[in-house]
Scaffold this motif. Structure first.
Motif, PDB file in Angstrom:
ATOM      1  N   MET A   1       0.853  -1.196   0.000  1.00 13.40           N
ATOM      2  CA  MET A   1       0.000   0.000   0.000  1.00 13.40           C
ATOM      3  C   MET A   1       0.884   1.241   0.000  1.00 13.40           C
ATOM      4  N   SER A   2       0.552   2.182  -0.866  1.00  6.94           N
ATOM      5  CA  SER A   2       1.357   3.394  -0.967  1.00  6.94           C
ATOM      6  C   SER A   2       1.161   4.281   0.255  1.00  6.94           C
ATOM      7  N   LEU A   3       2.242   4.877   0.686  1.00  2.99           N
ATOM      8  CA  LEU A   3       2.191   5.765   1.838  1.00  2.99           C
ATOM      9  C   LEU A   3       1.336   6.991   1.523  1.00  2.99           C
ATOM     10  N   THR A   4       0.372   7.295   2.383  1.00  6.01           N
ATOM     11  CA  THR A   4      -0.439   8.488   2.199  1.00  6.01           C
ATOM     12  C   THR A   4      -0.229   9.485   3.335  1.00  6.01           C
ATOM     13  N   GLU A   5       0.329   9.044   4.467  1.00  6.81           N
ATOM     14  CA  GLU A   5       0.468   9.970   5.581  1.00  6.81           C
ATOM     15  C   GLU A   5       1.597   9.553   6.516  1.00  6.81           C
ATOM     16  N   LEU A   6       2.344  10.554   6.961  1.00 11.90           N
ATOM     17  CA  LEU A   6       3.288  10.403   8.061  1.00 11.90           C
ATOM     18  C   LEU A   6       2.690  11.118   9.260  1.00 11.90           C
ATOM     19  N   ALA A   7       2.705  10.467  10.411  1.00 11.24           N
ATOM     20  CA  ALA A   7       2.163  11.103  11.611  1.00 11.24           C
ATOM     21  C   ALA A   7       3.018  10.766  12.820  1.00 11.24           C
ATOM     22  N   LEU A   8       3.289  11.759  13.650  1.00  7.91           N
ATOM     23  CA  LEU A   8       3.863  11.573  14.980  1.00  7.91           C
ATOM     24  C   LEU A   8       2.751  11.810  15.984  1.00  7.91           C
ATOM     25  N   ARG A   9       2.631  10.902  16.948  1.00  8.28           N
ATOM     26  CA  ARG A   9       1.583  11.001  17.953  1.00  8.28           C
ATOM     27  C   ARG A   9       2.208  10.976  19.347  1.00  8.28           C
ATOM     28  N   ASN A  10       2.137  12.113  20.033  1.00 12.68           N
ATOM     29  CA  ASN A  10       2.681  12.228  21.388  1.00 12.68           C
ATOM     30  C   ASN A  10       4.111  11.697  21.477  1.00 12.68           C
ATOM     31  N   ALA A  11       4.907  12.032  20.481  1.00 13.01           N
ATOM     32  CA  ALA A  11       6.269  11.499  20.406  1.00 13.01           C
ATOM     33  C   ALA A  11       7.171  12.114  21.469  1.00 13.01           C
ATOM     34  N   VAL A  12       7.840  11.235  22.203  1.00  9.89           N
ATOM     35  CA  VAL A  12       8.859  11.622  23.175  1.00  9.89           C
ATOM     36  C   VAL A  12      10.140  10.925  22.738  1.00  9.89           C
ATOM     37  N   ALA A  13      11.207  11.703  22.494  1.00  5.13           N
ATOM     38  CA  ALA A  13      12.422  11.119  21.932  1.00  5.13           C
ATOM     39  C   ALA A  13      13.637  11.941  22.313  1.00  5.13           C
ATOM     40  N   GLY A  14      14.809  11.332  22.132  1.00  9.20           N
ATOM     41  CA  GLY A  14      16.054  12.033  22.437  1.00  9.20           C
ATOM     42  C   GLY A  14      17.244  11.191  22.047  1.00  9.20           C
ATOM     43  N   TYR A  15      18.345  11.407  22.750  1.00 12.44           N
ATOM     44  CA  TYR A  15      19.596  10.731  22.446  1.00 12.44           C
ATOM     45  C   TYR A  15      20.267  10.295  23.741  1.00 12.44           C
ATOM     46  N   ALA A  16      20.717   9.045  23.764  1.00 15.34           N
ATOM     47  CA  ALA A  16      21.512   8.534  24.885  1.00 15.34           C
ATOM     48  C   ALA A  16      20.867   8.825  26.239  1.00 15.34           C
ATOM     49  N   GLY A  17      19.570   8.625  26.312  1.00 17.30           N
ATOM     50  CA  GLY A  17      18.884   8.792  27.580  1.00 17.30           C
ATOM     51  C   GLY A  17      18.449  10.208  27.898  1.00 17.30           C
ATOM     52  N   THR A  18      18.819  11.175  27.040  1.00 10.58           N
ATOM     53  CA  THR A  18      18.429  12.567  27.251  1.00 10.58           C
ATOM     54  C   THR A  18      17.206  12.893  26.401  1.00 10.58           C
ATOM     55  N   THR A  19      16.142  13.337  27.021  1.00  8.11           N
ATOM     56  CA  THR A  19      14.916  13.663  26.303  1.00  8.11           C
ATOM     57  C   THR A  19      15.042  15.031  25.635  1.00  8.11           C
ATOM     58  N   VAL A  20      14.737  15.086  24.337  1.00  4.33           N
ATOM     59  CA  VAL A  20      14.781  16.330  23.569  1.00  4.33           C
ATOM     60  C   VAL A  20      13.380  16.759  23.155  1.00  4.33           C
ATOM     61  N   LEU A  21      12.571  15.803  22.717  1.00  7.27           N
ATOM     62  CA  LEU A  21      11.195  16.083  22.309  1.00  7.27           C
ATOM     63  C   LEU A  21      10.221  15.557  23.340  1.00  7.27           C
ATOM     64  N   GLU A  22       9.149  16.325  23.580  1.00  5.20           N
ATOM     65  CA  GLU A  22       8.119  15.886  24.510  1.00  5.20           C
ATOM     66  C   GLU A  22       6.738  16.117  23.910  1.00  5.20           C
ATOM     67  N   ASN A  23       6.003  15.012  23.749  1.00  5.94           N
ATOM     68  CA  ASN A  23       4.592  15.063  23.343  1.00  5.94           C
ATOM     69  C   ASN A  23       4.370  15.856  22.059  1.00  5.94           C
ATOM     70  N   VAL A  24       5.139  15.522  21.032  1.00  7.33           N
ATOM     71  CA  VAL A  24       5.041  16.214  19.748  1.00  7.33           C
ATOM     72  C   VAL A  24       4.060  15.481  18.839  1.00  7.33           C
ATOM     73  N   ASP A  25       3.125  16.234  18.268  1.00  7.41           N
ATOM     74  CA  ASP A  25       2.197  15.739  17.260  1.00  7.41           C
ATOM     75  C   ASP A  25       2.483  16.440  15.943  1.00  7.41           C
ATOM     76  N   LEU A  26       2.366  15.677  14.859  1.00  9.22           N
ATOM     77  CA  LEU A  26       2.593  16.223  13.530  1.00  9.22           C
ATOM     78  C   LEU A  26       2.005  15.244  12.527  1.00  9.22           C
ATOM     79  N   SER A  27       1.460  15.757  11.434  1.00 11.06           N
ATOM     80  CA  SER A  27       1.013  14.874  10.363  1.00 11.06           C
ATOM     81  C   SER A  27       1.139  15.584   9.030  1.00 11.06           C
ATOM     82  N   VAL A  28       1.465  14.813   7.990  1.00 16.41           N
ATOM     83  CA  VAL A  28       1.560  15.351   6.637  1.00 16.41           C
ATOM     84  C   VAL A  28       1.149  14.254   5.668  1.00 16.41           C
ATOM     85  N   LYS A  29       0.276  14.614   4.730  1.00 17.84           N
ATOM     86  CA  LYS A  29      -0.162  13.689   3.698  1.00 17.84           C
ATOM     87  C   LYS A  29       0.513  14.024   2.376  1.00 17.84           C
TER      88      LYS A  29
END
Length: 251
Positions: A1-29
């Motif tokens: 199935m062809s990709l129609t959308e990228l979405a981040l939902r409440n994304a929490v992320a970082g590097y080596a145990g350090t949090t950089v992003l907190e609760n980020v939402d984003l979507s693009v079709k």
């Protein structure tokens, strides 16, 4: 199935145990354009890297066409329709322009190279030159064209205009806008030139210290200049590349 959308939902992320992003939402079709703005260190690059699987995702989801790919490697996300142009460009400087483009084909036919040359005629002129013989603008064109060789549905661009002369930046953005409109390419643009992003994108994610200060239609954000001023500190600069008017930039 062809990709129609990228979405981040409440994304929490970082590097080596350090949090950089907190609760980020984003979507693009496909065919949509999203901009990400904020001060240096706000988490803009980390947002793109999280979408590509290049960070430590602590919680939340990254969805491609409704499928959670949070644990999938970067190569698999690319095969599913994500393209990525990093800030560092990462072209192969010891290879010719033509061979650089071929590395992005992912097994596709060489005929696709003609699409890259049509989009960036300068690359056709330089097709036999090595990467280290190209100007900064030509290297950026090559980096973008190589990402497009894999025929992504969504393209993530991390500060593609950094260090480019205004006329080159203008040429680059016109080509991207044309390709997006004609081919239905979805784009997520991180760029320091805020006025340019507001002109390019239909939706904006404004980050402040890794957290979303605004996510929604660009026109709504334009009605809240105090939010822009407080979150990223704007000043007017009439010489901003790829903009004919005085465009706000990061202070």
């Amino acid at each position: 199935m062809s990709l129609t959308e990228l979405a981040l939902r409440n994304a929490v992320a970082g590097y080596a145990g350090t949090t950089v992003l907190e609760n980020v939402d984003l979507s693009v079709k496909r065919g949509e354009r999203v901009g990400i703005i904020g001060r240096n260190g706000a988490g803009k690059t980390t947002t793109l890297a999280t979408a590509m699987g290049l960070t430590q995702q602590i919680s939340g989801q990254v969805l491609l066409n409704g499928v959670d790919v949070s644990t999938m490697p970067t190569a698999e996300r690319s095969r599913r329709g994500l393209g990525y142009v990093p800030q560092t460009r990462d072209i192969f400087k010891s290879m010719t322009v033509r061979d650089n483009l071929r590395t992005g084909l992912q097994g596709g036919p060489d005929a696709r190279l003609d699409e890259a040359y049509a989009l960036f005629p300068r690359l056709h002129e330089r097709r036999n030159n090595f990467g280290n013989e190209l100007s900064g603008g030509e290297q950026q064109m090559l980096s973008i064209a190589r990402a497009l060789m894999g025929q992504p549905d969504i393209l993530l661009l991390d500060e593609p205009l950094e260090g480019l002369a205004p006329v080159v930046a203008q040429e680059l953005m016109v080509s991207l806008s044309t390709f997006s409109s004609q081919r239905g390419l979805g784009c997520v643009l991180v760029e320091q030139h805020v006025g340019l992003v507001l002109d390019f994108a239909s939706s904006i994610l404004l980050l402040e210290r890794g957290r979303p200060a605004f996510w929604g239609p660009t026109e709504e954000l334009k009605k809240r200049p105090e939010l822009l001023a407080s979150a990223i500190g704007l000043k007017s600069n009439a010489s901003s590349p790829a903009s004919r008017s005085a465009a706000p930039q990061l202070a």
